[in-house]
Enzyme design. Structure first.
Site, short mmCIF file in Angstrom:
data_model
loop_
_atom_site.label_atom_id
_atom_site.label_comp_id
_atom_site.label_asym_id
_atom_site.label_seq_id
_atom_site.Cartn_x
_atom_site.Cartn_y
_atom_site.Cartn_z
N TRP A 5 60.95 13.99 50.96
CA TRP A 5 62.03 12.69 50.46
C TRP A 5 63.23 13.08 50.39
CZ3 TRP A 5 62.23 10.67 44.86
CH2 TRP A 5 62.37 11.83 43.94
N ASP A 6 63.61 14.52 50.34
CA ASP A 6 64.84 15.02 49.83
C ASP A 6 66.01 14.29 50.52
OD1 ASP A 6 62.94 16.70 49.35
OD2 ASP A 6 64.32 18.32 48.87
N GLU B 66 55.47 15.90 40.42
CA GLU B 66 54.38 16.49 40.79
C GLU B 66 53.43 17.01 39.83
OE1 GLU B 66 56.24 19.19 43.81
OE2 GLU B 66 55.75 17.67 45.25
N LYS C 76 57.76 17.95 35.55
CA LYS C 76 58.27 18.68 36.29
C LYS C 76 59.73 18.33 36.86
CE LYS C 76 58.30 21.06 40.90
NZ LYS C 76 57.49 20.99 42.35
N GLN C 77 59.89 17.08 37.31
CA GLN C 77 61.39 16.35 37.50
C GLN C 77 61.47 14.93 37.19
OE1 GLN C 77 59.48 17.25 41.36
NE2 GLN C 77 61.12 16.00 42.11
C1 BGC Z 1 59.90 18.86 44.36
C2 BGC Z 1 60.25 17.71 45.52
C3 BGC Z 1 60.91 18.20 46.91
C4 BGC Z 1 60.59 19.30 47.45
C5 BGC Z 1 61.41 19.75 48.58
C6 BGC Z 1 59.52 20.02 45.19
O1 BGC Z 1 59.56 21.19 44.50
O2 BGC Z 1 58.91 18.45 43.46
O3 BGC Z 1 60.64 16.46 44.85
O4 BGC Z 1 61.15 16.99 47.61
O5 BGC Z 1 60.44 20.40 46.33
O6 BGC Z 1 62.66 19.94 47.92
#
Ligand code: BGC
Length: 822
Positions: A352-353, A491, A611-612
């Site tokens: 989704w970046d 995640e 995590k985020q």
């Molecule tokens: C993150 C995701 C991201 C992916 C690629 C993962 O560590 O949790 O949100 O899309 O890295 O950058």
């Protein structure tokens, strides 16, 4: 150090992987890591050349199961070159450094010109002192070409110099240690051919996707050398012999041409690569045209802050973004890999970046943004299939996407801390579809491209909206819709500790964004000219009932709350608080708490640890006004205090295990004048350059965070939002920045120049713009004619202004004490 040069003095094998990634050169068609030309994949160095969209799938056996993985393929190293004096040993920076014979070593990446230079002085075992200057480029002018010039100066010797330039097809994907148990040999070699005296061309084919790849290498020397060429079927070497005279430089020029069977306007890739290698001009000509091409790129990237170090890193971030996606990507049908074309982490997959990347492109390179959206549009059939397989209508985009748009997320992942292979449920991140829809809408807002919306954009929006409206199950008793069994952006939480099947219910981010996307899908439909609307509705068999359902779901989706804040998901309040101090004391860096806890036979699912940014993503993506509108529609009040409290609640419980999260933290703190705002922004800027994620940069840059940091300056500090036909400005400069200026493209206006200071704001529309532009600032709308400007004093925030006052307190109270393991 200049704002355009990234330089390294001395040689440090431990830092080599990071340098290689950060010194990668690319042009949107392919990229090559900045590895030492004399090196091979030996644990210190990792030569890698990746071609945009060139994927291959292999099956491996892991933990007794057959798993398939699609990788962005590492292709033959065109840079390989070494030399020796007389019968001495071959030059290698490692050997020279180990023997204490490396006299000086410096690397310079000139971002303005796109040239990487290596300066080496060394002494060999026989006492020959040699000076080497090596310059290389991957042409921004001719996307199939790259070149390297090596100038060798014998400082104290006259003797025969022996230069070797191998070309080897026995290459594999071996760049990421934790993937090493997986199959990585993606290429079969079709053969090596000679073309005249000075060109070798290696033809390979990927094993499953059957993409033909040709790497042609031409080697020329000055003065001309005696040469011998050896070839085997899968590798070959050109050897040159030059009689050197003390103090007189000799030059070796390697020029590479790369073609694939997917290229347009070619007969066959070997034929094409060999022809291009033969026709290429000398190095200096290639440099000249390449620099001109970069010049044009940079003209569209004007963004400057008067903080030297920050500006240099912003330039580096734009440089790597535009080396990954450029005008040369536009015709390639490629998405944007999360780790660039700079390494093999995440296998070159598209997540989704682009949510963090497109805003920068929308306002500078809309044609590239459009191409990235087209990558998604072409994969609509696959997304429709995925939705149907899951029992839904519409389109369900995959969490990780590669060649054909099927779900590429691995079903098992390795916890390097425990050595265990674990089930991976991250594919349940359905919110990726919402990101695609959001990108379509923001692209439309920035460009006003109604043709794109009518042909492609609205279809994506409606099909995504359809899938989410279908995912939403109606709970009659509560008169609410619910979305169950998903994973949010965080995640770490992929299920309930006491429930067997994975997934969470009513992830607030997913539900609020679903409501927002449903509204935008309806808006898009309404925006289309009558005939196009009817045509689209017929094509998609979109009924009145379905449209009514979109409307109903967008008003009645459940948004969970607890303790007067938005809950990340149903039941979040029942999770335990983590003893952050204890974990930090024991482990230091606790950004990967999931791995730490799993290795302790515990699970992060039990704790209030993200995590985020998850709920916090809402404040990043939506303006307070948009959020208020959507939450009000859902039956909740979104007052200043709710934003305030929610930020204050989650910031300390978020450990920034993803670089994207650190970016969102920086954004939120900057927008609310949080105490740590500037420091947090600097941390984000230094993420890759300082390899602050402990070794992960060597495996590829974090492109979302890189592009997002530049976008933060443009949309957050300059406060730019695009709504309707009006460009809204609300600058908010951090105290450390006294002046910020930007050049923008907005709805076909090229360009708008903006200068923000703490006390003044100036907007100018360049002469030659086709029509006036409307600017909104603090409730006033002004029209600027082409060639004229508008200037105003910047007043302190008016009392009661919703955004600034809403969250300022939160940022202070929400100091990221427990989680922010920077
Ligand atoms: C993150 C995701 C991201 C992916 C690629 C993962 O560590 O949790 O949100 O899309 O890295 O950058």
């Amino acid at each position: 150090m200049s704002r355009w040069v990234l330089s390294y003095d001395g040689y440090d094998p431990a830092a080599e992987g990071v340098r290689e990634a950060l010194c990668t050169l690319g042009n949107g068609y392919f990229a090559t890591r900045g590895s030492a030309p004399e090196s091979s994949a030996d644990g210190v160095h990792y030569p890698g050349t990746y071609i945009t969209g060139c994927y291959d799938r292999l099956v491996s056996e892991v933990a007794g199961r057959a798993v398939d993985n699609e990788d962005l393929v590492n292709t033959p190293d065109w840079t390989a070159l070494t030399f020796r004096v007389a019968e001495g040993s071959w030059f290698s920076v490692d050997a020279a450094a180990e023997a204490g014979r490396l006299l000086s070593y410096r690397q310079e990446l000139d971002m303005k010109r796109g040239v990487l230079t290596r300066f080496v002085r060394f002494r060999d075992e026989a006492g020959h002192r040699t000076r080497v200057t090596q310059r290389r480029l991957v042409s921004m002018d001719e996307p199939h070409l790259a070149a390297m010039e090596t100038i060798i100066v014998p400082e104290n010797w006259s003797a025969r110099l022996h230069v070797r330039c191998p070309l080897d097809g026995r290459v594999a994907n071996r760049g990421v240690t934790r993937y090493r148990d997986l199959e990585g040999r993606h290429l079969t070699v079709d053969g090596l051919t000679r073309h005249g005296d000075d060109i070798l061309c290696l033809r390979t084919t990927t094993r499953t996707s059957r993409i033909g790849i040709a790497t042609a290498v031409r080697v020329r020397t000055s003065p001309e050398a005696g040469r011998v060429t050896h070839t085997e079927n899968d590798h070959g070497v050109q050897e040159m012999f030059l009689d050197c005279v003390q103090g007189v430089p000799v030059t070796v020029e390697k020029t590479a041409a790369i073609a694939t069977s997917r290229d347009h306007a070619i007969e066959e890739c070997r034929i094409a690569a060999a022809r291009w290698a033969r026709r290429a001009g000398p190095f200096d000509d290639l440099v000249e045209r390449h620099v001109l091409a970069w010049d044009q790129v940079w003209r569209r990237c004007q963004i400057s802050v008067d903080v030297e170090d920050a500006q240099r890193i912003l330039n580096l971030h734009m440089f790597h973004l535009l080396q990954t996606v450029s005008e040369h990507t536009v015709d390639l049908d490629a998405g944007v890999p999360a780790r660039g074309l700079h390494g093999e982490a995440y296998r070159g997959h598209v997540f989704w970046d682009e949510l963090f990347i497109l805003p920068f492109l929308n306002m500078r390179f809309p044609e590239i943004a459009r191409a990235l959206l087209m990558y998604r549009w072409r994969r609509l059939p696959e997304a429709r299939w995925a939705a149907r397989q899951a029992g839904h209508r519409g389109a369900m985009y995959p969490w990780q996407s590669g060649s054909d748009g099927r779900e590429e997320t691995q079903r098992l992942h390795l916890n390097p801390r425990s050595g265990r292979w674990l089930p991976d449920h991250s594919h349940l991140q359905r919110h990726v579809g919402l990101a695609v829809a959001h990108n379509v809408w923001r692209f439309h807002e920035a460009t006003g491209d109604i043709e794109f919306l009518a042909e492609y954009g609205a279809e994506m929006l409606l099909e995504i909206a359809r899938c989410f409206a279908d995912l939403a199950a109606y709970d009659r008793a509560a008169d609410r819709y619910e979305i169950r069994g998903v994973v949010g952006p965080d995640e770490y939480h992929d299920g309930y500790p006491d429930r067997a099947e994975p997934g969470l219910d009513n992830n607030a981010y997913t539900n609020v964004m679903t409501a927002w996307v449903l509204c935008r899908a309806l808006d898009a439909l309404a925006l289309l000219p009558e005939d196009r609307r009817t045509e689209l509705r017929e094509r998609l068999a979109l009924t009145r009932e379905e449209i009514e359902r979109f409307d109903d779901v967008s008003r009645k989706l459940k948004v969970p709350f607890h303790d007067d804040v938005i809950s990340q998901f149903d039941g979040y309040e029942r999770l335990a608080e983590l003893d952050w101090d204890r974990y930090r004391a024991v482990y230091g860096d606790i950004r990967r708490l999931d791995r730490i806890l799993e290795a302790e036979n515990d699970t992060v699912n039990r704790y209030k640890v993200s995590k985020q940014a998850d709920v916090l993503m809402l404040f990043y993506l939506l303006s307070p006004e948009e959020l208020d509108t959507i939450l009000t529609r859902l039956g909740h009040r979104c007052d200043a205090d709710l934003i305030d409290r929610t930020i204050g609640y989650y910031l300390p419980r978020t450990c920034d295990g993803s670089s994207l999260s650190a970016l969102v933290r920086a954004w939120i703190l900057a927008r609310v004048d949080g105490e740590d705002a500037w420091r947090t922004f600097l941390d984000t800027l230094h993420g890759d350059i300082a390899d602050s994620r402990r070794g992960t940069t060597a495996e590829g840059i974090h492109l979302g965070a890189m592009a997002g940091s530049v976008d933060l300056v443009q949309r957050c500090y300059a406060g730019i939002t695009t709504r309707g036909d009006v460009l809204h400005l609300d600058p908010r400069l951090p105290p450390a920045v006294t002046s910020l200026s930007l050049g923008l493209r907005y709805r076909g206006h090229w360009g708008i120049d903006l200068t923000c200071r703490h006390d003044r704001l100036r907007v100018q529309l360049r002469p030659g713009a086709a029509s006036p532009v409307q600017i909104a600032y603090r409730g006033r709308v002004v029209t600027i004619e082409p060639g004229s400007f508008w200037e105003t004093e910047v007043r302190a925030d008016p009392a009661g202004s919703p955004r600034p006052d809403s969250a300022r307190g939160a940022a202070s109270r929400g100091r990221p004490t427990p989680g922010a393991g920077r």
